[in-house]
Design an enzyme around this catalytic site. Structure first.
Site, PDB file in Angstrom:
ATOM      1  N   ALA A   1      69.581  48.236   0.384  1.00 10.82           N
ATOM      2  CA  ALA A   1      70.409  48.782   1.465  1.00 10.82           C
ATOM      3  C   ALA A   1      69.584  49.355   2.621  1.00 10.82           C
ATOM      4  O   ALA A   1      70.116  50.044   3.475  1.00 10.82           O
ATOM      5  CB  ALA A   1      71.357  49.848   0.913  1.00 10.82           C
TER       6      ALA A   1
ATOM      7  N   ARG B   1      68.418  47.827   5.124  1.00 10.53           N
ATOM      8  CA  ARG B   1      68.792  47.187   6.401  1.00 10.53           C
ATOM      9  C   ARG B   1      69.914  46.179   6.146  1.00 10.53           C
ATOM     10  O   ARG B   1      70.346  46.005   5.007  1.00 10.53           O
ATOM     11  CB  ARG B   1      67.584  46.508   7.034  1.00 10.53           C
ATOM     12  CG  ARG B   1      66.975  45.405   6.179  1.00 10.53           C
ATOM     13  CD  ARG B   1      65.677  44.918   6.810  1.00 10.53           C
ATOM     14  NE  ARG B   1      64.829  44.216   5.866  1.00 10.53           N
ATOM     15  CZ  ARG B   1      64.749  42.892   5.776  1.00 10.53           C
ATOM     16  NH1 ARG B   1      65.502  42.121   6.526  1.00 10.53           N
ATOM     17  NH2 ARG B   1      63.931  42.329   4.906  1.00 10.53           N
TER      18      ARG B   1
ATOM     19  N   TYR C   1      68.225  29.171  -3.426  1.00  7.32           N
ATOM     20  CA  TYR C   1      69.138  30.242  -3.003  1.00  7.32           C
ATOM     21  C   TYR C   1      70.581  29.929  -3.388  1.00  7.32           C
ATOM     22  O   TYR C   1      71.285  30.770  -3.961  1.00  7.32           O
ATOM     23  CB  TYR C   1      69.002  30.405  -1.490  1.00  7.32           C
ATOM     24  CG  TYR C   1      69.870  31.471  -0.878  1.00  7.32           C
ATOM     25  CD1 TYR C   1      69.534  32.816  -0.966  1.00  7.32           C
ATOM     26  CD2 TYR C   1      71.032  31.131  -0.178  1.00  7.32           C
ATOM     27  CE1 TYR C   1      70.326  33.792  -0.376  1.00  7.32           C
ATOM     28  CE2 TYR C   1      71.822  32.102   0.413  1.00  7.32           C
ATOM     29  CZ  TYR C   1      71.463  33.425   0.314  1.00  7.32           C
ATOM     30  OH  TYR C   1      72.256  34.392   0.886  1.00  7.32           O
TER      31      TYR C   1
HETATM   32  P1  NDP Z   1      68.299  41.151   4.753  1.00  2.77           P
HETATM   33  O1  NDP Z   1      67.118  40.287   4.509  1.00  2.77           O
HETATM   34  O2  NDP Z   1      68.564  41.663   6.136  1.00  2.77           O
HETATM   35  O3  NDP Z   1      68.263  42.416   3.765  1.00  2.77           O
HETATM   36  C1  NDP Z   1      67.987  42.259   2.399  1.00  2.77           C
HETATM   37  C2  NDP Z   1      67.691  43.618   1.822  1.00  2.77           C
HETATM   38  O4  NDP Z   1      67.394  43.449   0.426  1.00  2.77           O
HETATM   39  C3  NDP Z   1      66.472  44.274   2.468  1.00  2.77           C
HETATM   40  O5  NDP Z   1      66.765  45.630   2.689  1.00  2.77           O
HETATM   41  C4  NDP Z   1      65.389  44.080   1.416  1.00  2.77           C
HETATM   42  O6  NDP Z   1      64.401  45.088   1.405  1.00  2.77           O
HETATM   43  C5  NDP Z   1      66.197  44.158   0.131  1.00  2.77           C
HETATM   44  N1  NDP Z   1      65.507  43.536  -0.980  1.00  2.77           N
HETATM   45  C6  NDP Z   1      64.937  42.304  -1.024  1.00  2.77           C
HETATM   46  N2  NDP Z   1      64.383  42.089  -2.219  1.00  2.77           N
HETATM   47  C7  NDP Z   1      64.592  43.219  -2.956  1.00  2.77           C
HETATM   48  C8  NDP Z   1      64.240  43.608  -4.267  1.00  2.77           C
HETATM   49  N3  NDP Z   1      63.550  42.794  -5.075  1.00  2.77           N
HETATM   50  N4  NDP Z   1      64.587  44.833  -4.699  1.00  2.77           N
HETATM   51  C9  NDP Z   1      65.280  45.669  -3.886  1.00  2.77           C
HETATM   52  N5  NDP Z   1      65.644  45.352  -2.625  1.00  2.77           N
HETATM   53  C10 NDP Z   1      65.292  44.145  -2.166  1.00  2.77           C
HETATM   54  O7  NDP Z   1      69.527  40.320   4.189  1.00  2.77           O
HETATM   55  P2  NDP Z   1      71.093  40.413   4.498  1.00  2.77           P
HETATM   56  O8  NDP Z   1      71.485  41.803   4.795  1.00  2.77           O
HETATM   57  O9  NDP Z   1      71.428  39.332   5.439  1.00  2.77           O
HETATM   58  O10 NDP Z   1      71.676  39.967   3.064  1.00  2.77           O
HETATM   59  C11 NDP Z   1      72.207  40.873   2.111  1.00  2.77           C
HETATM   60  C12 NDP Z   1      72.852  40.064   1.004  1.00  2.77           C
HETATM   61  O11 NDP Z   1      73.866  39.231   1.548  1.00  2.77           O
HETATM   62  C13 NDP Z   1      71.875  39.134   0.281  1.00  2.77           C
HETATM   63  O12 NDP Z   1      72.198  39.073  -1.077  1.00  2.77           O
HETATM   64  C14 NDP Z   1      72.146  37.795   0.942  1.00  2.77           C
HETATM   65  O13 NDP Z   1      71.796  36.728   0.105  1.00  2.77           O
HETATM   66  C15 NDP Z   1      73.641  37.891   1.162  1.00  2.77           C
HETATM   67  N6  NDP Z   1      74.145  36.988   2.174  1.00  2.77           N
HETATM   68  C16 NDP Z   1      73.705  37.062   3.473  1.00  2.77           C
HETATM   69  C17 NDP Z   1      74.207  36.187   4.412  1.00  2.77           C
HETATM   70  C18 NDP Z   1      73.773  36.199   5.832  1.00  2.77           C
HETATM   71  O14 NDP Z   1      74.224  35.312   6.566  1.00  2.77           O
HETATM   72  N7  NDP Z   1      72.982  37.163   6.301  1.00  2.77           N
HETATM   73  C19 NDP Z   1      75.210  35.174   4.050  1.00  2.77           C
HETATM   74  C20 NDP Z   1      75.599  35.195   2.669  1.00  2.77           C
HETATM   75  C21 NDP Z   1      75.084  36.079   1.780  1.00  2.77           C
HETATM   76  P3  NDP Z   1      63.208  45.136   2.512  1.00  2.77           P
HETATM   77  O15 NDP Z   1      63.843  45.585   3.781  1.00  2.77           O
HETATM   78  O16 NDP Z   1      62.268  46.140   1.984  1.00  2.77           O
HETATM   79  O17 NDP Z   1      62.649  43.742   2.539  1.00  2.77           O
END
Ligand code: NDP
Length: 244
Positions: free
Chosen positions: A13, A15, A153
């Site tokens: 959460a 970002r 994915y």
């Molecule tokens: P972002 O890449 O903007 O954010 C992903 C977040 O997950 C980041 O805060 C990241 O941390 C964190 N994260 C990644 N790996 C881990 C881990 N191993 N443990 C804990 N935290 C982790 O992605 P979105 O906000 O776009 O996506 C959020 C969700 O929505 C995801 O599951 C994505 O697959 C899904 N989704 C997104 C879509 C889109 O169009 N954007 C469409 C469909 C689904 P850090 O900032 O430190 O890297």
């Protein structure tokens, strides 16, 4: 939709969609615990606290079982309960199948699927003991439609559907609901990484003629987390502007 007095745990959460979900649930009255990888995760905490809610930030990788267990214990020591779990953390490592390296396959499976298993495993014990809880996982439209360059994915996002439906059947009698939200293309860092031509091609598939924004997803999560969704379990809520 009041979530007053409830504790929501949101993974990833720091970002994007996860952060918007956390702020939405906080505005509805929930206290927030969240995970993220980035060391500078205090930004969200101060925003949640400015809304008059408590917030606990954990720099925890959802794939690390020992850290997840420790975090769950720490949350319970602070709050005594976990009412809502949002499995949001997710990554992409896109490549065409012929070029996909085994480590790209494994890493995405590890975070997007094993991570969901890991966090849910620890949180579920608490929810079952409480005889209440709401688990909401963030899947994706590509788990249904498929997408070239995303066999890793889209496999994880399709797997979350089976996970959601199976777990819903297991724990319904214990007062726990399990649902998923399947976003379409949402304007975050994840989709900004796509080229202009890829974004243009996606837009042409969306009847509502725009990318979604994180708020669109947060509204759906807030609904599934609320008592208004008390009789909904094992369901996937599509939020994709009509593209699927
Ligand atoms: P972002 O890449 O903007 O954010 C992903 C977040 O997950 C980041 O805060 C990241 O941390 C964190 N994260 C990644 N790996 C881990 C881990 N191993 N443990 C804990 N935290 C982790 O992605 P979105 O906000 O776009 O996506 C959020 C969700 O929505 C995801 O599951 C994505 O697959 C899904 N989704 C997104 C879509 C889109 O169009 N954007 C469409 C469909 C689904 P850090 O900032 O430190 O890297």
């Amino acid at each position: 939709m009041s979530l007053e007095g409830q504790l929501a745990l949101i993974t990833g959460a720091g970002r994007g969609i996860g952060k918007t979900i956390a702020l939405k649930l906080a505005r509805s009255g929930a206290d927030i615990a969240f995970t993220d990888l980035a060391p500078e995760i205090e930004g969200l905490s101060s925003e949640v606290e400015a809304l008059g809610r408590k917030c606990w930030a954990y720099q925890v990788d959802v794939t690390q079982a020992d850290l997840v267990e420790e975090m769950t214990r720490a949350i319970l020591a602070e709050t005594g309960r976990i009412d809502i779990l949002v499995n949001n953390a997710g990554i992409t490592q896109d490549n065409l199948m012929l070029r996909m390296r085994p480590e790209q396959w494994s890493k995405v499976i590890d975070v997007n699927l094993n991570g969901v298993f890991m966090v849910t495993r620890y949180v579920l014990k608490t929810m079952v003991r409480q005889r209440s809880g709401k688990i909401i996982s963030i899947s994706s439209v590509v788990g249904f439609s498929g997408n070239p360059g995303q066999v890793n994915y889209s496999s994880t996002k399709a797997a979350l559907i089976g996970f959601t439906k199976s777990l819903a059947r297991e724990v319904g009698q214990r007062g726990v609901t399990v649902n998923a939200v399947a976003p379409g293309f949402i304007d975050t860092a994840m989709t900004r990484a796509l080229s202009d031509s890829q974004q243009e091609a996606i837009l042409q598939q969306i009847p509502l003629n725009r990318m979604g924004n994180p708020e669109d997803i947060a509204h759906a999560v807030e609904f599934l987390a609320s008592e208004n969704a008390a009789y909904i379990t094992g369901t996937i809520l599509h939020v994709n502007g009509g593209m699927y």
